[in-house]
Scaffold this active site. Sequence first.
Site, PDB file in Angstrom:
ATOM      1  N   HIS A  74       0.907  -1.519  -0.250  1.00 20.97           N
ATOM      2  CA  HIS A  74      -0.421   0.075   0.179  1.00 20.97           C
ATOM      3  C   HIS A  74       1.045   1.241   0.077  1.00 20.97           C
ATOM      4  CE1 HIS A  74      -4.028  -2.180   0.809  1.00 20.97           C
ATOM      5  NE2 HIS A  74      -3.751  -1.978   0.657  1.00 20.97           N
ATOM      6  N   ASP A  75       2.154   1.218   0.360  1.00 24.77           N
ATOM      7  CA  ASP A  75       2.589   2.569   0.672  1.00 24.77           C
ATOM      8  C   ASP A  75       3.714   2.490  -0.282  1.00 24.77           C
ATOM      9  OD1 ASP A  75       4.141   4.684   1.494  1.00 24.77           O
ATOM     10  OD2 ASP A  75       5.930   4.029   2.066  1.00 24.77           O
ATOM     11  N   GLY A  87       5.716   5.680  -5.043  1.00 28.97           N
ATOM     12  CA  GLY A  87       6.670   4.775  -4.763  1.00 28.97           C
ATOM     13  C   GLY A  87       6.636   4.485  -2.840  1.00 28.97           C
ATOM     14  N   ASP A  89       7.881   5.085   0.428  1.00 30.81           N
ATOM     15  CA  ASP A  89       8.556   6.629   0.874  1.00 30.81           C
ATOM     16  C   ASP A  89       7.527   6.493   1.630  1.00 30.81           C
ATOM     17  OD1 ASP A  89       5.991   6.805  -0.232  1.00 30.81           O
ATOM     18  OD2 ASP A  89       5.906   8.463  -1.857  1.00 30.81           O
ATOM     19  N   SER A  91       4.730   7.236   2.701  1.00 29.09           N
ATOM     20  CA  SER A  91       3.488   7.601   3.236  1.00 29.09           C
ATOM     21  C   SER A  91       2.899   7.156   3.839  1.00 29.09           C
ATOM     22  CB  SER A  91       3.737   8.288   1.682  1.00 29.09           C
ATOM     23  OG  SER A  91       3.202   7.602   0.639  1.00 29.09           O
ATOM     24  N   HIS A 193      -0.910 -12.803  -3.004  1.00 26.22           N
ATOM     25  CA  HIS A 193      -2.187 -13.247  -1.625  1.00 26.22           C
ATOM     26  C   HIS A 193      -1.736 -14.691  -2.084  1.00 26.22           C
ATOM     27  CE1 HIS A 193      -5.139  -9.965  -2.705  1.00 26.22           C
ATOM     28  NE2 HIS A 193      -4.366  -9.807  -2.650  1.00 26.22           N
ATOM     29  N   THR A 217      -1.526 -22.556   2.235  1.00 24.69           N
ATOM     30  CA  THR A 217       0.082 -22.647   3.025  1.00 24.69           C
ATOM     31  C   THR A 217      -0.286 -21.390   3.724  1.00 24.69           C
ATOM     32  OG1 THR A 217       0.365 -22.384   1.237  1.00 24.69           O
ATOM     33  CG2 THR A 217       0.420 -24.715   2.185  1.00 24.69           C
ATOM     34  N   ASP A 222       4.107 -19.786  -1.209  1.00 20.22           N
ATOM     35  CA  ASP A 222       4.525 -20.366  -1.837  1.00 20.22           C
ATOM     36  C   ASP A 222       3.451 -20.379  -3.723  1.00 20.22           C
ATOM     37  OD1 ASP A 222       2.227 -21.261  -0.931  1.00 20.22           O
ATOM     38  OD2 ASP A 222       2.927 -23.120  -0.509  1.00 20.22           O
TER      39      ASP A 222
HETATM   40  C1  HEM Z   1      -6.422  -6.046  -6.869  1.00 19.19           C
HETATM   41  C2  HEM Z   1      -5.156  -5.915  -6.305  1.00 19.19           C
HETATM   42  C3  HEM Z   1      -5.327  -6.607  -4.992  1.00 19.19           C
HETATM   43  C4  HEM Z   1      -6.656  -6.282  -4.443  1.00 19.19           C
HETATM   44  C5  HEM Z   1      -7.650  -5.933  -5.008  1.00 19.19           C
HETATM   45  C6  HEM Z   1      -6.371  -6.919  -2.721  1.00 19.19           C
HETATM   46  C7  HEM Z   1      -7.553  -6.712  -2.025  1.00 19.19           C
HETATM   47  C8  HEM Z   1      -7.129  -7.372  -0.503  1.00 19.19           C
HETATM   48  C9  HEM Z   1      -8.356  -7.285   0.044  1.00 19.19           C
HETATM   49  C10 HEM Z   1      -9.592  -6.794  -0.281  1.00 19.19           C
HETATM   50  C11 HEM Z   1      -7.395  -8.028   1.408  1.00 19.19           C
HETATM   51  C12 HEM Z   1      -8.193  -8.657   2.494  1.00 19.19           C
HETATM   52  C13 HEM Z   1      -7.504  -7.104   3.722  1.00 19.19           C
HETATM   53  C14 HEM Z   1      -8.037  -8.335   5.426  1.00 19.19           C
HETATM   54  O1  HEM Z   1      -9.278  -8.613   4.896  1.00 19.19           O
HETATM   55  O2  HEM Z   1      -7.353  -8.284   5.933  1.00 19.19           O
HETATM   56  C15 HEM Z   1      -5.706  -8.445   1.055  1.00 19.19           C
HETATM   57  C16 HEM Z   1      -4.821  -8.671   1.787  1.00 19.19           C
HETATM   58  C17 HEM Z   1      -4.068  -9.063   1.502  1.00 19.19           C
HETATM   59  N1  HEM Z   1      -3.856  -8.171   0.624  1.00 19.19           N
HETATM   60 FE1  HEM Z   1      -4.072  -7.902  -0.956  1.00 19.19          FE
HETATM   61  N2  HEM Z   1      -5.005  -6.514  -3.052  1.00 19.19           N
HETATM   62  C18 HEM Z   1      -4.146  -6.495  -4.126  1.00 19.19           C
HETATM   63  C19 HEM Z   1      -3.368  -6.722  -4.544  1.00 19.19           C
HETATM   64  C20 HEM Z   1      -2.247  -7.127  -3.592  1.00 19.19           C
HETATM   65  C21 HEM Z   1      -0.574  -7.133  -3.894  1.00 19.19           C
HETATM   66  C22 HEM Z   1      -0.319  -6.881  -5.414  1.00 19.19           C
HETATM   67  C23 HEM Z   1       0.150  -7.461  -2.683  1.00 19.19           C
HETATM   68  C24 HEM Z   1       1.929  -7.648  -2.609  1.00 19.19           C
HETATM   69  C25 HEM Z   1       1.992  -7.570  -1.403  1.00 19.19           C
HETATM   70  C26 HEM Z   1      -1.120  -7.768  -1.906  1.00 19.19           C
HETATM   71  C27 HEM Z   1      -1.196  -8.348  -0.503  1.00 19.19           C
HETATM   72  C28 HEM Z   1      -1.726  -8.508   0.565  1.00 19.19           C
HETATM   73  C29 HEM Z   1      -1.910  -9.117   1.534  1.00 19.19           C
HETATM   74  C30 HEM Z   1      -0.251  -9.661   1.933  1.00 19.19           C
HETATM   75  C31 HEM Z   1      -2.863  -9.529   2.205  1.00 19.19           C
HETATM   76  C32 HEM Z   1      -2.900 -10.706   3.727  1.00 19.19           C
HETATM   77  C33 HEM Z   1      -2.881  -9.656   4.464  1.00 19.19           C
HETATM   78  C34 HEM Z   1      -3.646 -10.462   6.067  1.00 19.19           C
HETATM   79  O3  HEM Z   1      -2.961 -11.710   5.950  1.00 19.19           O
HETATM   80  O4  HEM Z   1      -3.252  -9.617   6.917  1.00 19.19           O
HETATM   81  N3  HEM Z   1      -2.311  -7.423  -2.218  1.00 19.19           N
HETATM   82  N4  HEM Z   1      -6.265  -7.594  -0.314  1.00 19.19           N
END
Ligand code: HEM
Length: 946
Positions: A74-75, A87, A89, A91, A193, A217, A222
């Site tokens: 998100h940053d 980027g 940064d 923020s 994800h 997992t 992975d």
């Molecule tokens: C289309 C793009 C994306 C959308 C719409 C999206 C949306 C979401 C949503 C809704 C959650 C659930 C948050 C929660 O309920 O705690 C989530 C979790 C997460 N997202 Fe994304 N995300 C996107 C792309 C990415 C990308 C590119 C990454 C790369 C690092 C990422 C990393 C994560 C991680 C690691 C979680 C798990 C957080 C946790 O378990 O606390 N996401 N995302």
Amino acid sequence: MYTKTFITACLLAIRQHVVCAASTWPAPTDELEDLIFLSTGYRSTGLAGLVTPCSKGLSSSRVTAAEWLRTAFHDAISGNIFTGLGGLDGSIAWEIDTLENEGVFADDSVKAWANFVSDQTSLSDVIAAATYAVTRSCSNISIAVRGGRVDATQAGPVGFVPQPQNAVTIFRNQFARMGLDDQGMVQFVACGHTIGGVHVADHPEITDKALATFDKTPYSLDNSIAVEYMQGTTNNPLVVGQSVANRRNSDFKVFSGADRNVTISALAADREVFDNACKTIFQKMIDQVPSGVVLSDPVTPYEVKPYGLQLTLLDGGSKIRFTGDVRVRSTRGAVSQVQLTYTDRNRAVAQTPIDTTAKGIAAGFDDSFDFFGFSTDLPADTSISSFNVVVTYGDSITTFDNNGSGFQVQDAVIYQAPQSCLNSDGQLTVVAAVRDAQDAPNLQVMIKVPQASPNPVPSISTTTIPMATQSAVGSYGLYAANLAFSPDIKQPPVFGIFGGSVADTRKGVSDLATSCATLATPTQSSSSSSSSASGDFITSSAGGNFTSSSISASASSVITPTPSTLSDSMTSSTSAPESVSSSESTPSSSSELTPSSVSSSSISAPASASSTESTSSSISSSSSNPEPPSSTASTSTTPSPTGSADYAFEGCYYDPVNPRALTGKNDYNDEMTIDLCATSCSQFHYFGVEYGRECYCGNELNSLSTSQSLTDCAMPCGGSSTRICGGPQRISLYTNSKYSAPVEPSMPGYEYKGCYSEGSNTRALLTKSFNAPDMTVEQCASLCTGIPYFGVEYSQECYCGTTLQSGSVPQPASDCNMLCAGNKTQYCGGPNRLSLYLDAANPVSSPMNPPMSDSTYQGCYTDSVNARVLIDLWTSGSDMTVQKCANFCARYAYFGTEYSAECYCGDVLKSSTTKVEEAQCGMSCAGNMSQVCGSGDRLSVYLKDS
Ligand code: HEM
């Protein structure tokens, strides 16, 4: 047994992560090196421990590694390759309470990281190190971490973080700003994800579980997410389940919508392909920094690294005690002995080496380290100037000479810990010894002060106090400064002493006695347990030449933690001391005992700003930066105020850097000239040249950019040494005489309605959307032919709609200031801002609630995904009309249409609903644009006539 000298060029990669030898010590990334490589044990930082093992979390449904990775994303997603802004940064620290970061994940992550931020390591550098820790803890993926990121001083723009309800076209735009194509987008989402999941607490519309994991997992980074998706066994809540019905199935939209599963199936087929893709994409994520920020080389572990080196004058000034630790990387072999060979002040090599004793061990993800401590007393008249470290591994001996320069030790300005003290009332006395009647040194004290809300990361405030002379001790003079701390200071201060071109820095108060000791004369010294000479401190005042009461007579100050404003934090963070002129007080890069520690690389501004700090060895003072001009050059090359026929010189202006003085476009070129910049900025009202090689364009000057003295702009242009191209954080500003302001084109038949925001939780215009790198207002009008409204946004996006969704309201015209990608004389909205047009000549009438033969329209009602108000039956379809829904619900008392294509039936309208104003149901039916079919979470409700 054999001996060799360690040659510090790139070595053969014995282990995968070892590529080149580490940098020469000291380096501005020294603290970052500890964050990356010292995970456990002696002197470890504890950063990696917070995400090791990968399953660690603050509760059973939370995974810290996943929260950190998401926060880092998100940053970084604010990065925009088109503007060079945003980027990684930091923020995010200003955005933790925004809707896009709803929940605790960002808040908790930033608060955890705040503990590792210092004057040397920015929050964004800590985020990079934290991302490294996550990938290493949750997988074998190893990314390189560079240092030198600069933290933002305000929140970034909203609208950059992808939301699950967005369409794939929006996702494309959002990732394209980061420089990712469809394949990169799928890889990024899949790599992110694969740990953690979705929480009901934050997304009740997507799951009802405390944690619905993305794959089976969730504690392993992975390719299970891809494998399960391709096998059809996935439970990913962003692919299956209730997210489908309410269009929040964003992973499905990305995986399948981007390239019909081509990329995700490649990731599923081969774990190595997945790992390589994630390595590349995470590397890109942490290296995406605002233009102008110069990153260091990748940080690699030192083979040998000194810690806490300290000289202390004792025995009436006749001896100097030399203490410290040396860390040796023991991954390459068990270490049996470490000695220091040294050169004295007269450049003579000492005959007797300094012995060390084992102090402790530490480890990182790949490496182990042994620490050795030493304490030795040296004659003050010969002292020490540098040392090498001789390490015995089994039967081989290697000498480490710090890339040929030795580990430098300066004895010109020495902090005297025993003579310094901190009493229980918060009165700090600092004493320093300065050799050979040099000028009086300055004491520089750094404390952490709260930043403006909501940023939980404290900023660093620096106070400089001249030290007052006390007495002479041998060839040294003693100096002291006194200051009082307010009891409100939460974190202990850190201080350093600066004299001439050298400094003794990074001193803490935790080990200080409550009363200051006197410095004994030679006759009073007792024998030391240390190796080569004797001497010690005694606290008796008899014969002492310096007492604490005498110190309190010296210059004193009071330090209290004050909340810093934006500009406060910038001013206090820059390295030049405030109370003395910079020429007197700025530590020089040529200093031998790390003044760089106080000259914060973390707060050095990008490119142009860094030169202000180039005297203090910040990261960005690289040799590629142009040399400052000689004084002759600066006087003889003052630019003509008239410029040329094409442009006019406006003056020398301050560039606040973040954001820049001019934000329309930027360009860098070692051969920069004013003409080049003028040409590059031909479509902007203003342009300016800075730091010899930078060119900025814009239509408005940042309000913080104030006029400065002409002498501040004194750097010659890289491509023309007779012309001036600004200076460090100083821009030579010009107006472009030939520029004509972009105009809203007169579109025959269309009325320009103005600059509008997007709707709340929905796009303002919903019928169609397009994205084109050559977007113009005319092109969008033609793409939306037959639909009443069209709007252009963010330079290359185009939206059409029959009606404007609720929440979309007029905004200041200046918000729509982005030029169309395909025509730089037209405006095409801004971030989350639409330049809105209405087909006035031939409008399609606003959609209506059509009269029905056997039912009556009741009004617009609230609805929600988790508590539907018509619950008996439902359907949806891209051909939805009011009549179709009426037919489908023929057996029920009520029917209602929602979100253009949905239809709900029930005998009872649940009491949880509320009737709302009609305007909230503004979406056209998917199958008939002249009819209203509710809106997001809004039902157009009909009741059967009895
Ligand atoms: C289309 C793009 C994306 C959308 C719409 C999206 C949306 C979401 C949503 C809704 C959650 C659930 C948050 C929660 O309920 O705690 C989530 C979790 C997460 N997202 Fe994304 N995300 C996107 C792309 C990415 C990308 C590119 C990454 C790369 C690092 C990422 C990393 C994560 C991680 C690691 C979680 C798990 C957080 C946790 O378990 O606390 N996401 N995302």
